[in-house]
Design a protein around this motif. Structure first.
Motif, PDB file in Angstrom:
ATOM      1  N   GLU A  93      42.789  45.791  24.310  1.00 16.81           N
ATOM      2  CA  GLU A  93      42.905  44.449  24.111  1.00 16.81           C
ATOM      3  C   GLU A  93      43.049  43.733  25.418  1.00 16.81           C
ATOM      4  O   GLU A  93      42.408  42.560  25.790  1.00 16.81           O
ATOM      5  CB  GLU A  93      44.193  44.229  23.410  1.00 16.81           C
ATOM      6  CG  GLU A  93      43.767  44.569  21.796  1.00 16.81           C
ATOM      7  CD  GLU A  93      45.208  44.338  20.931  1.00 16.81           C
ATOM      8  OE1 GLU A  93      46.169  44.152  21.445  1.00 16.81           O
ATOM      9  OE2 GLU A  93      44.945  44.275  19.764  1.00 16.81           O
ATOM     10  N   HIS A  94      44.067  44.450  26.402  1.00 18.96           N
ATOM     11  CA  HIS A  94      44.019  43.737  27.718  1.00 18.96           C
ATOM     12  C   HIS A  94      42.779  43.795  28.543  1.00 18.96           C
ATOM     13  O   HIS A  94      42.734  42.679  28.913  1.00 18.96           O
ATOM     14  CB  HIS A  94      45.008  44.801  28.474  1.00 18.96           C
ATOM     15  CG  HIS A  94      45.256  44.325  29.746  1.00 18.96           C
ATOM     16  ND1 HIS A  94      46.304  43.289  30.346  1.00 18.96           N
ATOM     17  CD2 HIS A  94      44.870  44.621  31.163  1.00 18.96           C
ATOM     18  CE1 HIS A  94      46.272  43.176  31.515  1.00 18.96           C
ATOM     19  NE2 HIS A  94      45.218  43.648  32.055  1.00 18.96           N
ATOM     20  N   LEU A  95      41.998  44.961  28.277  1.00 20.57           N
ATOM     21  CA  LEU A  95      40.608  44.835  29.035  1.00 20.57           C
ATOM     22  C   LEU A  95      39.879  43.558  28.577  1.00 20.57           C
ATOM     23  O   LEU A  95      39.282  42.759  29.184  1.00 20.57           O
ATOM     24  CB  LEU A  95      40.165  46.090  28.935  1.00 20.57           C
ATOM     25  CG  LEU A  95      38.695  46.350  29.321  1.00 20.57           C
ATOM     26  CD1 LEU A  95      38.577  45.839  30.847  1.00 20.57           C
ATOM     27  CD2 LEU A  95      37.960  47.645  29.002  1.00 20.57           C
ATOM     28  N   VAL A 141      36.819  38.514  29.171  1.00 19.82           N
ATOM     29  CA  VAL A 141      36.613  37.047  28.531  1.00 19.82           C
ATOM     30  C   VAL A 141      37.198  36.040  29.334  1.00 19.82           C
ATOM     31  O   VAL A 141      36.311  34.883  29.721  1.00 19.82           O
ATOM     32  CB  VAL A 141      37.179  36.731  27.136  1.00 19.82           C
ATOM     33  CG1 VAL A 141      36.932  35.551  26.735  1.00 19.82           C
ATOM     34  CG2 VAL A 141      36.652  37.864  26.134  1.00 19.82           C
ATOM     35  N   GLU A 142      38.381  36.282  30.130  1.00 16.85           N
ATOM     36  CA  GLU A 142      39.033  35.016  31.056  1.00 16.85           C
ATOM     37  C   GLU A 142      38.332  35.207  32.380  1.00 16.85           C
ATOM     38  O   GLU A 142      38.501  33.990  32.977  1.00 16.85           O
ATOM     39  CB  GLU A 142      40.438  35.445  30.968  1.00 16.85           C
ATOM     40  CG  GLU A 142      41.130  35.191  29.900  1.00 16.85           C
ATOM     41  CD  GLU A 142      42.467  35.395  29.957  1.00 16.85           C
ATOM     42  OE1 GLU A 142      42.952  35.892  30.856  1.00 16.85           O
ATOM     43  OE2 GLU A 142      43.275  35.122  28.817  1.00 16.85           O
ATOM     44  N   ARG A 143      37.696  36.319  32.578  1.00 18.51           N
ATOM     45  CA  ARG A 143      36.958  36.258  34.141  1.00 18.51           C
ATOM     46  C   ARG A 143      35.636  36.220  33.926  1.00 18.51           C
ATOM     47  O   ARG A 143      34.967  36.245  32.845  1.00 18.51           O
ATOM     48  CB  ARG A 143      37.282  37.643  34.596  1.00 18.51           C
ATOM     49  CG  ARG A 143      38.832  37.676  35.205  1.00 18.51           C
ATOM     50  CD  ARG A 143      39.141  39.002  36.052  1.00 18.51           C
ATOM     51  NE  ARG A 143      40.370  39.063  36.356  1.00 18.51           N
ATOM     52  CZ  ARG A 143      40.813  39.104  37.542  1.00 18.51           C
ATOM     53  NH1 ARG A 143      39.973  39.336  38.491  1.00 18.51           N
ATOM     54  NH2 ARG A 143      42.157  39.147  38.004  1.00 18.51           N
ATOM     55  N   PRO A 144      34.814  35.802  35.040  1.00 13.98           N
ATOM     56  CA  PRO A 144      33.419  35.590  34.864  1.00 13.98           C
ATOM     57  C   PRO A 144      32.760  36.741  34.818  1.00 13.98           C
ATOM     58  O   PRO A 144      32.067  37.397  35.923  1.00 13.98           O
ATOM     59  CB  PRO A 144      33.239  34.956  36.479  1.00 13.98           C
ATOM     60  CG  PRO A 144      34.351  35.379  37.162  1.00 13.98           C
ATOM     61  CD  PRO A 144      35.366  35.614  36.402  1.00 13.98           C
ATOM     62  N   PHE A 145      32.847  37.443  33.789  1.00 11.90           N
ATOM     63  CA  PHE A 145      31.820  38.637  33.252  1.00 11.90           C
ATOM     64  C   PHE A 145      30.693  38.264  32.887  1.00 11.90           C
ATOM     65  O   PHE A 145      30.521  37.046  32.329  1.00 11.90           O
ATOM     66  CB  PHE A 145      32.707  39.404  32.236  1.00 11.90           C
ATOM     67  CG  PHE A 145      33.360  40.576  33.321  1.00 11.90           C
ATOM     68  CD1 PHE A 145      32.873  42.000  33.115  1.00 11.90           C
ATOM     69  CD2 PHE A 145      34.557  40.568  33.745  1.00 11.90           C
ATOM     70  CE1 PHE A 145      33.530  42.770  33.580  1.00 11.90           C
ATOM     71  CE2 PHE A 145      35.205  41.420  34.242  1.00 11.90           C
ATOM     72  CZ  PHE A 145      34.786  42.791  34.369  1.00 11.90           C
ATOM     73  N   GLY A 146      29.436  39.133  32.942  1.00 12.14           N
ATOM     74  CA  GLY A 146      28.349  38.702  32.098  1.00 12.14           C
ATOM     75  C   GLY A 146      28.402  39.439  30.815  1.00 12.14           C
ATOM     76  O   GLY A 146      29.082  39.383  29.989  1.00 12.14           O
ATOM     77  N   ARG A 161      38.619  36.715  21.118  1.00  4.64           N
ATOM     78  CA  ARG A 161      38.806  36.246  22.259  1.00  4.64           C
ATOM     79  C   ARG A 161      37.336  35.573  22.758  1.00  4.64           C
ATOM     80  O   ARG A 161      37.627  34.644  23.705  1.00  4.64           O
ATOM     81  CB  ARG A 161      39.098  37.470  23.331  1.00  4.64           C
ATOM     82  CG  ARG A 161      40.373  38.068  22.990  1.00  4.64           C
ATOM     83  CD  ARG A 161      40.298  39.486  23.618  1.00  4.64           C
ATOM     84  NE  ARG A 161      41.875  39.812  23.531  1.00  4.64           N
ATOM     85  CZ  ARG A 161      42.441  40.348  22.487  1.00  4.64           C
ATOM     86  NH1 ARG A 161      41.808  40.234  21.281  1.00  4.64           N
ATOM     87  NH2 ARG A 161      43.700  40.713  22.478  1.00  4.64           N
ATOM     88  N   THR A 162      36.501  35.643  21.747  1.00  6.55           N
ATOM     89  CA  THR A 162      35.096  35.009  22.196  1.00  6.55           C
ATOM     90  C   THR A 162      34.219  34.629  21.073  1.00  6.55           C
ATOM     91  O   THR A 162      34.243  35.660  20.026  1.00  6.55           O
ATOM     92  CB  THR A 162      34.447  35.652  23.321  1.00  6.55           C
ATOM     93  OG1 THR A 162      33.302  34.961  23.499  1.00  6.55           O
ATOM     94  CG2 THR A 162      34.128  37.126  22.955  1.00  6.55           C
TER      95      THR A 162
END
Length: 370
Positions: A320-322, A327-332, A351-352
């Motif tokens: 869940e932390h991961l 989602v909160e960081r600029p991941f692709g 989360r998304t």
């Protein structure tokens, strides 16, 4: 950068499948042994031109088939690109982009950066130095084409030198000193940039790794990784001269970048000996997330992130932390596999909304309504 569509033909346990991915999070769900990991490996293959799990491409061909073919529709910098990889029994692997074959497959590496997190990643910390060199090489090869070219040259000359040492022993002859000196000079040329690039890599990688570990563990421990190489002490040519007799006896080259390693520590103690299972999982996860961030920073592309059977290596809290962090960081684009649809869907959808789920059953993929 993301993969919008994947077509598999006779790849491992897939006879013929087409999978339409979304740009965000893609959940791959099904019982163990149904083909979830194979699907992720197909994506990895299209990015890296090789499997994450086997060094033999022939083992990727479906049983009783004569070939495999992978087709991927990528979107890179807003433009569509098609990549095709194929291998027929008894023939060489072929790779093409937009219908044009690569002259050298190594030219493809790094165009579509990828990071895979899998249950066997603990080998990074627990196994020998080869695993850690492979991690460094995997990262740098996707960042620096010149590094990959030097590494390929170095490994080719190393194999030649080792073969000559073995041949001399088989013939009960002493290796010719002049020929060994020639091999030494040839080996030293690519060894220097390989060593320098690896040394510089650690200075950029270590701070990212430490920051990720602190975020995952809540700053519970201090961690570090340090580059170890014989070439930090003196030039390769000096080592090779000193190791002549040892090389002759063991019939292999005992000095060079192929002996480099990463020393991994937690609270200034070796990870291999002192880390708990929870610390070990956090340690390796932090290394992979730092790899992702470094690739993103230095290629200008968001790598595809492949998370294989994450609940097998992390508890629900860490997962869940991961996912929150992703989602909160600029991941692709993210592809994540799990055995339980409700569990994965609940965590991701909380989360998304940019997500899609697929169910896998004996090499058949279907889109889930959940």
């Amino acid at each position: 950068m993301y993969l919008s569509r994947l077509v598999l033909t006779h790849f491992k346990n897939y006879s013929s499948q087409t999978v339409p991915f979304v740009e965000g999070v893609n959940g791959i769900v099904g019982p163990n042994g149904m083909g979830k990991t194979n699907l992720l490996d197909a994506v990895y293959f299209l990015c890296m031109s090789k499997s994450r799990f086997t060094t033999s491409d022939r083992l990727l061909i479906q049983h009783e088939a004569d070939f495999f073919r992978l087709e991927g529709d990528f979107v890179r910098d807003g433009k569509a690109e098609k990549v095709v990889a194929k291998l027929a029994r008894g023939r060489k692997k072929e790779l093409e982009r937009d219908g044009a074959p690569y002259e050298r497959i190594s030219e493809h590496v790094g165009r579509y950066p990828v990071v895979m997190i899998a249950p066997d990643d603990t080998q990074l910390a627990m196994e020998g130095s080869e695993e850690r060199r492979r991690f460094i090489d995997n990262t740098l090869s996707q960042i620096d084409p010149a590094y990959l070219a030097h590494l390929i040259t170095y490994n080719h000359i190393l194999r030649q030198r080792n073969a000559y040492l073995k041949q001399s022993a088989d013939l009960h002859q002493s290796p010719d000193e002049g020929l060994l000196l020639a091999y030494d000079a040839q080996l030293a040329a690519p060894a220097a940039p390989v060593f320098e690039t690896r040394k510089a890599f650690i200075s950029r990688f270590a701070p990212l790794f430490q920051a990720h570990y602190a975020a995952i563990s809540g700053c519970a421990e201090q961690v570090d990784c340090e580059f170890r190489s014989q070439l930090l002490e003196r030039p390769l040519e000096d080592w090779l001269l000193d190791q002549r007799e040892k090389d002759r006896i063991l019939q292999r080259t005992n000095a060079g970048p192929h002996k480099d390693d990463l020393e991994l520590r937690i609270d200034d103690y070796p990870v291999k000996q002192f880390a708990s299972q929870g610390q070990l999982k956090s340690f390796v996860l932090a290394m992979k997330l730092a790899q992702y961030e470094l690739l993103r920073n230095e290629t200008g592309q968001h790598p595809i992130l492949l998370l294989d059977d994450l609940f097998a290596k992390l508890d629900r809290h860490r997962v869940e932390h991961l996912m929150t962090w992703i989602v909160e960081r600029p991941f692709g684009q993210v592809l994540i596999s799990d055995t339980e649809l409700d569990r994965l869907s609940g965590i991701v959808r909380a989360r998304t909304s940019d997500c899609r789920f697929f169910e896998v059953n004996k090499g058949t993929v279907s889109t889930s309504d959940k």
